[in-house]
Design a protein around this motif. Structure first.
Motif, PDB file in Angstrom:
ATOM      1  N   PHE A  96       0.833  -1.201   0.000  1.00 45.21           N
ATOM      2  CA  PHE A  96       0.000   0.000   0.000  1.00 45.21           C
ATOM      3  C   PHE A  96       0.867   1.251   0.000  1.00 45.21           C
ATOM      4  O   PHE A  96       0.679   2.169  -0.817  1.00 45.21           O
ATOM      5  CB  PHE A  96      -0.907  -0.032   1.229  1.00 45.21           C
ATOM      6  N   GLU A  97       1.817   1.318   0.916  1.00 47.06           N
ATOM      7  CA  GLU A  97       2.665   2.506   1.022  1.00 47.06           C
ATOM      8  C   GLU A  97       3.534   2.691  -0.214  1.00 47.06           C
ATOM      9  O   GLU A  97       3.747   3.831  -0.662  1.00 47.06           O
ATOM     10  CB  GLU A  97       3.516   2.407   2.282  1.00 47.06           C
ATOM     11  N   ALA A  98       4.026   1.603  -0.782  1.00 45.70           N
ATOM     12  CA  ALA A  98       4.835   1.703  -1.998  1.00 45.70           C
ATOM     13  C   ALA A  98       4.022   2.259  -3.157  1.00 45.70           C
ATOM     14  O   ALA A  98       4.509   3.091  -3.934  1.00 45.70           O
ATOM     15  CB  ALA A  98       5.418   0.335  -2.359  1.00 45.70           C
ATOM     16  N   ALA A  99       2.777   1.809  -3.281  1.00 50.65           N
ATOM     17  CA  ALA A  99       1.932   2.288  -4.376  1.00 50.65           C
ATOM     18  C   ALA A  99       1.566   3.757  -4.194  1.00 50.65           C
ATOM     19  O   ALA A  99       1.552   4.532  -5.163  1.00 50.65           O
ATOM     20  CB  ALA A  99       0.664   1.433  -4.461  1.00 50.65           C
ATOM     21  N   VAL A 100       1.265   4.163  -2.965  1.00 50.34           N
ATOM     22  CA  VAL A 100       0.954   5.571  -2.692  1.00 50.34           C
ATOM     23  C   VAL A 100       2.132   6.456  -3.090  1.00 50.34           C
ATOM     24  O   VAL A 100       1.959   7.501  -3.732  1.00 50.34           O
ATOM     25  CB  VAL A 100       0.591   5.761  -1.206  1.00 50.34           C
ATOM     26  N   ALA A 101       3.351   6.026  -2.723  1.00 46.47           N
ATOM     27  CA  ALA A 101       4.540   6.807  -3.069  1.00 46.47           C
ATOM     28  C   ALA A 101       4.789   6.812  -4.570  1.00 46.47           C
ATOM     29  O   ALA A 101       5.090   7.860  -5.161  1.00 46.47           O
ATOM     30  CB  ALA A 101       5.752   6.242  -2.329  1.00 46.47           C
ATOM     31  N   ALA A 102       4.658   5.646  -5.205  1.00 47.99           N
ATOM     32  CA  ALA A 102       4.946   5.558  -6.639  1.00 47.99           C
ATOM     33  C   ALA A 102       3.973   6.384  -7.466  1.00 47.99           C
ATOM     34  O   ALA A 102       4.354   6.937  -8.503  1.00 47.99           O
ATOM     35  CB  ALA A 102       4.894   4.094  -7.078  1.00 47.99           C
ATOM     36  N   LEU A 103       2.731   6.479  -7.012  1.00 44.59           N
ATOM     37  CA  LEU A 103       1.709   7.222  -7.756  1.00 44.59           C
ATOM     38  C   LEU A 103       1.639   8.686  -7.356  1.00 44.59           C
ATOM     39  O   LEU A 103       0.852   9.451  -7.920  1.00 44.59           O
ATOM     40  CB  LEU A 103       0.342   6.562  -7.548  1.00 44.59           C
ATOM     41  N   GLY A 104       2.457   9.081  -6.385  1.00 46.07           N
ATOM     42  CA  GLY A 104       2.469  10.474  -5.961  1.00 46.07           C
ATOM     43  C   GLY A 104       1.189  10.917  -5.279  1.00 46.07           C
ATOM     44  O   GLY A 104       0.800  12.084  -5.377  1.00 46.07           O
ATOM     45  N   LEU A 105       0.540  10.001  -4.554  1.00 45.37           N
ATOM     46  CA  LEU A 105      -0.714  10.333  -3.884  1.00 45.37           C
ATOM     47  C   LEU A 105      -0.448  11.025  -2.548  1.00 45.37           C
ATOM     48  O   LEU A 105       0.644  10.919  -1.977  1.00 45.37           O
ATOM     49  CB  LEU A 105      -1.539   9.067  -3.652  1.00 45.37           C
ATOM     50  N   ASP A 106      -1.450  11.712  -2.055  1.00 43.92           N
ATOM     51  CA  ASP A 106      -1.344  12.358  -0.757  1.00 43.92           C
ATOM     52  C   ASP A 106      -1.451  11.300   0.333  1.00 43.92           C
ATOM     53  O   ASP A 106      -2.342  10.436   0.280  1.00 43.92           O
ATOM     54  CB  ASP A 106      -2.459  13.387  -0.571  1.00 43.92           C
ATOM     55  N   PRO A 107      -0.589  11.345   1.335  1.00 40.09           N
ATOM     56  CA  PRO A 107      -0.652  10.311   2.379  1.00 40.09           C
ATOM     57  C   PRO A 107      -1.885  10.463   3.248  1.00 40.09           C
ATOM     58  O   PRO A 107      -2.308  11.574   3.578  1.00 40.09           O
ATOM     59  CB  PRO A 107       0.625  10.542   3.185  1.00 40.09           C
ATOM     60  N   ALA A 108      -2.463   9.347   3.629  1.00 36.43           N
ATOM     61  CA  ALA A 108      -3.589   9.338   4.558  1.00 36.43           C
ATOM     62  C   ALA A 108      -3.042   9.373   5.984  1.00 36.43           C
ATOM     63  O   ALA A 108      -1.856   9.108   6.220  1.00 36.43           O
ATOM     64  CB  ALA A 108      -4.424   8.079   4.345  1.00 36.43           C
ATOM     65  N   PRO A 109      -3.866   9.718   6.956  1.00 34.26           N
ATOM     66  CA  PRO A 109      -3.394   9.682   8.345  1.00 34.26           C
ATOM     67  C   PRO A 109      -2.941   8.291   8.738  1.00 34.26           C
ATOM     68  O   PRO A 109      -3.452   7.283   8.239  1.00 34.26           O
ATOM     69  CB  PRO A 109      -4.617  10.131   9.146  1.00 34.26           C
ATOM     70  N   ALA A 110      -1.968   8.242   9.636  1.00 36.04           N
ATOM     71  CA  ALA A 110      -1.406   6.959  10.046  1.00 36.04           C
ATOM     72  C   ALA A 110      -2.446   6.141  10.809  1.00 36.04           C
ATOM     73  O   ALA A 110      -3.285   6.688  11.530  1.00 36.04           O
ATOM     74  CB  ALA A 110      -0.181   7.190  10.928  1.00 36.04           C
ATOM     75  N   TRP A 111      -2.372   4.842  10.627  1.00 35.54           N
ATOM     76  CA  TRP A 111      -3.250   3.924  11.352  1.00 35.54           C
ATOM     77  C   TRP A 111      -2.927   4.004  12.839  1.00 35.54           C
ATOM     78  O   TRP A 111      -1.759   3.961  13.228  1.00 35.54           O
ATOM     79  CB  TRP A 111      -3.035   2.510  10.838  1.00 35.54           C
ATOM     80  N   PRO A 112      -3.914   4.131  13.703  1.00 32.66           N
ATOM     81  CA  PRO A 112      -3.637   4.292  15.137  1.00 32.66           C
ATOM     82  C   PRO A 112      -3.031   3.037  15.736  1.00 32.66           C
ATOM     83  O   PRO A 112      -3.470   1.919  15.452  1.00 32.66           O
ATOM     84  CB  PRO A 112      -5.026   4.579  15.733  1.00 32.66           C
ATOM     85  N   GLU A 113      -2.038   3.224  16.566  1.00 32.68           N
ATOM     86  CA  GLU A 113      -1.400   2.089  17.219  1.00 32.68           C
ATOM     87  C   GLU A 113      -2.258   1.589  18.366  1.00 32.68           C
ATOM     88  O   GLU A 113      -2.929   2.359  19.048  1.00 32.68           O
ATOM     89  CB  GLU A 113      -0.011   2.479  17.736  1.00 32.68           C
ATOM     90  N   ALA A 114      -2.218   0.296  18.559  1.00 28.85           N
ATOM     91  CA  ALA A 114      -2.973  -0.304  19.665  1.00 28.85           C
ATOM     92  C   ALA A 114      -2.294   0.032  20.984  1.00 28.85           C
ATOM     93  O   ALA A 114      -1.084   0.281  21.046  1.00 28.85           O
ATOM     94  CB  ALA A 114      -3.062  -1.809  19.479  1.00 28.85           C
ATOM     95  N   GLY A 115      -3.077   0.050  22.024  1.00 29.48           N
ATOM     96  CA  GLY A 115      -2.521   0.297  23.342  1.00 29.48           C
ATOM     97  C   GLY A 115      -1.761  -0.908  23.854  1.00 29.48           C
ATOM     98  O   GLY A 115      -1.686  -1.948  23.205  1.00 29.48           O
TER      99      GLY A 115
END
Length: 412
Positions: free
Chosen positions: A257-276
């Motif tokens: 997912f992250e590789a495709a977002v970078a390769a396509l020059g898309l705007d990053p979405a907010p980071a997935w929240p970490e579990a407690g």
């Protein structure tokens, strides 16, 4: 597999045994679960031969009744098997809680007479098709498949592997309980020390790890995630989110997912929240996904999401809509796994790993190693025979790392 699934299916079996037959809708209402959830349970239980299903009705299996269909018709066909406690049993272990089955096909009594052991977390949901694909190939080649289930219990994969070997398996198809899909530090070296040919199934090991020397067949989940991003970007979406609980698949999904977002020059979405700290309950995991997607759409400009898995997506969508997030008007959704995406009230587009083919390819590769076809030469392949070094010898042929590309299924 989550513990409550076992409890729910046990309750379904109790109801059917007590009443003989019952409407599926009545059972769903009594248990307080959705029809989609109950349908998955019923399919799994029918496949194991525990119940019979007909048009909207499930009933108990009468002793000696003919006509059972599906993989479970052959479970236990070879009679009692030794358990880890040293006794015999026809259905499962008495001391570890893991279930086991034996699938004996038409070729079990002839052909090469080989026995293939398969260790998987479950024979339900995703792995149902993986096991089915392996079984079809094994039986078509005159061999026999025996299965050990781990239920994702720590250490159970090794216990089941040793049990299958002790009962005569000539080779193993192995899906270890590795939380991230690959072994952690100090984990999993035993898989490369087994005395028989072994193929990892839907698992991988990093270079330098002993298990990296094993044959393996897996879905390229990174490609699957990237394919979803490409499709959504092609529809004009510039900010796409990934909502995925932590599973052995999620690390590869996130990487693709992250590789495709970078390769396509898309705007990053907010980071997935970490579990407690500590383990999260099912309700907490679900609530975190819902809050993340609501905030991503209403405050961060996200217009599309890849949701892993189908079942999570089917449960999330009506709750998103109740919070004012319209699907697909405000949020376009693609799911991952394609187990039940097509059964949603509005069928969902999904990325579909080639689960059945993964099982089939893995079984074929293992049988080739055992019979000397495709690079293997009889039983001399076993890792222990190489002193555990992980080095190939000239007559064995190179190890194979096979990755199958998932398909994107677009539903209107």
């Amino acid at each position: 597999m989550r513990p409550h699934v076992d409890q729910r299916q046990a309750r379904v079996l109790e109801i059917v045994q007590a009443r003989g037959s019952v409407r599926v809708a009545d059972v769903a209402g009594e248990l307080g679960v959705s029809p989609v959830t109950l349908r998955r349970d019923i399919e799994a239980m029918a496949a194991r031969g525990e119940i019979r299903r007909m048009h909207g009705v499930i009933s108990r299996v009468e002793a000696g009744r003919d006509g059972q269909d599906g993989p479970a018709a052959a479970v236990g066909a070879a009679g009692p098997r030794p358990s880890r406690t040293g006794g015999t049993g026809g259905g499962g272990d008495t001391d570890g809680g893991a279930e086991e089955g034996e699938c004996a096909g038409a070729g079990a009594g002839g052909g090469s007479g080989l026995v293939v052991g398969m260790v998987v977390p479950t024979t339900e949901y995703y792995f149902a098709d993986v096991v089915r694909g392996a079984r079809e190939v094994v039986e078509a080649r005159g061999a026999r498949l025996t299965v050990g289930l781990t239920r994702y219990l720590p250490g159970e994969d090794r216990t089941q592997a040793e049990r299958l070997l002790s009962t005569g398996a000539h080779g193993l198809l192995l899906t270890p309980t590795w939380d991230t899909g690959s072994p952690g530090p100090g984990e999993g070296a035993w898989t490369a020390e087994l005395a028989v040919p072994t193929v990892l199934v839907e698992r991988w090991a990093p270079p330098g790890h002993p298990a990296a020397s094993l044959d393996r067949v897996a879905s390229d989940h990174a490609h699957g995630a990237a394919r979803a991003v490409q499709h959504l970007a092609g529809l004009g979406h510039r900010r796409i989110a990934l909502a995925s609980r932590e599973t052995p698949t999620s690390a590869r999904l996130r990487a693709g997912f992250e590789a495709a977002v970078a390769a396509l020059g898309l705007d990053p979405a907010p980071a997935w929240p970490e579990a407690g700290p500590g383990p999260s309950t099912e309700a907490e995991v679900f609530a975190r996904a819902l809050e993340y997607l609501c905030a991503a759409v209403t405050r961060r400009g996200v217009t599309a999401a890849l949701i892993h898995s189908d079942t999570d997506a089917i449960m999330l969508i009506p709750r998103l809509q109740a919070r004012g997030v319209r699907v697909p008007e405000d949020l376009a959704v693609i799911t991952y796994d394609d187990e039940v995406a097509g059964l949603a009230d509005v069928p969902l587009s999904a990325v579909a790993p080639a689960k059945r083919e993964v099982g089939a390819r893995a079984a074929g590769l293992l049988l080739d190693r055992l019979t000397g076809g495709g690079g293997g030469h009889g039983y001399g392949y076993g890792q222990a025979g190489r002193g555990g070094s992980g080095e190939d010898t000239a007559d064995e042929g190179p190890r194979q790392h096979v990755e199958l590309l998932p398909r994107l299924i677009v539903r209107p």
